[in-house]
Design a protein around this motif. Structure first.
Motif, PDB file in Angstrom:
ATOM      1  N   HIS A  84       0.849  -1.188   0.000  1.00  0.00           N
ATOM      2  CA  HIS A  84       0.000   0.000   0.000  1.00  0.00           C
ATOM      3  C   HIS A  84       0.885   1.239   0.000  1.00  0.00           C
ATOM      4  CE1 HIS A  84      -3.707  -2.173   0.251  1.00  0.00           C
ATOM      5  NE2 HIS A  84      -3.176  -2.923   1.189  1.00  0.00           N
ATOM      6  N   ASN A  85       1.874   1.204  -0.878  1.00  0.00           N
ATOM      7  CA  ASN A  85       2.789   2.307  -1.066  1.00  0.00           C
ATOM      8  C   ASN A  85       3.504   2.055  -2.395  1.00  0.00           C
ATOM      9  OD1 ASN A  85       5.191   3.915  -1.022  1.00  0.00           O
ATOM     10  ND2 ASN A  85       4.959   4.123   1.196  1.00  0.00           N
ATOM     11  N   THR A  92      -0.058   5.786   0.531  1.00  0.00           N
ATOM     12  CA  THR A  92      -0.938   4.906   1.302  1.00  0.00           C
ATOM     13  C   THR A  92      -1.745   3.952   0.430  1.00  0.00           C
ATOM     14  OG1 THR A  92      -2.718   6.536   1.271  1.00  0.00           O
ATOM     15  CG2 THR A  92      -1.203   6.585   3.150  1.00  0.00           C
TER      16      THR A  92
END
Length: 181
Positions: A67-68, A136
């Motif tokens: 998530h990056n 994010t």
């Protein structure tokens, strides 16, 4: 039709729920990213392979992207690919900022707002959102985020082309009065 063992399904659901409810989910993900990155630091593990390698280092039994986008790019493309891709993305962002600044100066000088200024402001905003959401989320692999980003980048380069074309055109002098034949 594939025969599936119900115990495997229950185990998979249980591990997914445990993972989602665990307090150290982020730590587990970060540790897994470090393990994946350490496999091949220079050239990475290959485009779109993070979720498959992540599965080896995680307690989850499902595929998962990081998530990056920055960490995922670093794992998948290594340092070399990361530097190349980020250079292209950041260069486009810089060009957008620079062109928007030039349009604003032109506005302050002439008092006229061009359509280009709106397009560039929109492009800048979309690109900024892409970079921030990349910390994010994963907009690089989500079509609904990637497509607007690419269109925003195209708007910048189109505006640059228009400015260049306008600068190349000779200024026509207006003559008043009768023209001789």
């Amino acid at each position: 039709v594939e025969n599936r063992n119900s115990e495997d399904d229950v185990d998979m659901i249980r591990s997914t729920i445990d993972y989602l409810l665990s307090r150290n989910k982020i730590l587990t993900t970060k540790e897994s990213e470090n393990d994946v990155f350490s496999k091949n630091k220079l050239f990475g593990i290959g485009w779109r392979n993070f979720k498959y390698d992540f599965k080896q280092y995680s307690s989850m039994r499902v595929n998962n992207d990081a998530h990056n986008i920055y960490l995922q790019l670093l794992c998948e493309t290594g340092i070399v690919g990361f530097v190349i891709i980020m250079s292209i993305l950041l260069f486009t962002f810089y060009i957008t900022y620079k062109t928007l600044k030039e349009e604003r100066a032109r506005f302050e000088e002439t008092g006229e707002v061009s359509d280009r200024m709106y397009y560039l402001a929109f492009s800048f905003t979309v690109q900024l959102f892409f970079f921030m959401y990349g910390m994010t989320g994963n907009p690089l692999y989500q079509f609904e985020c990637y497509l607007p980003y690419m269109l925003a980048c195209a708007m910048t380069y189109r505006a640059r082309r228009e400015i260049k074309d306008e600068a190349a055109q000779p200024v026509k002098k207006k003559s008043f009065g009768k023209q001789s034949a």
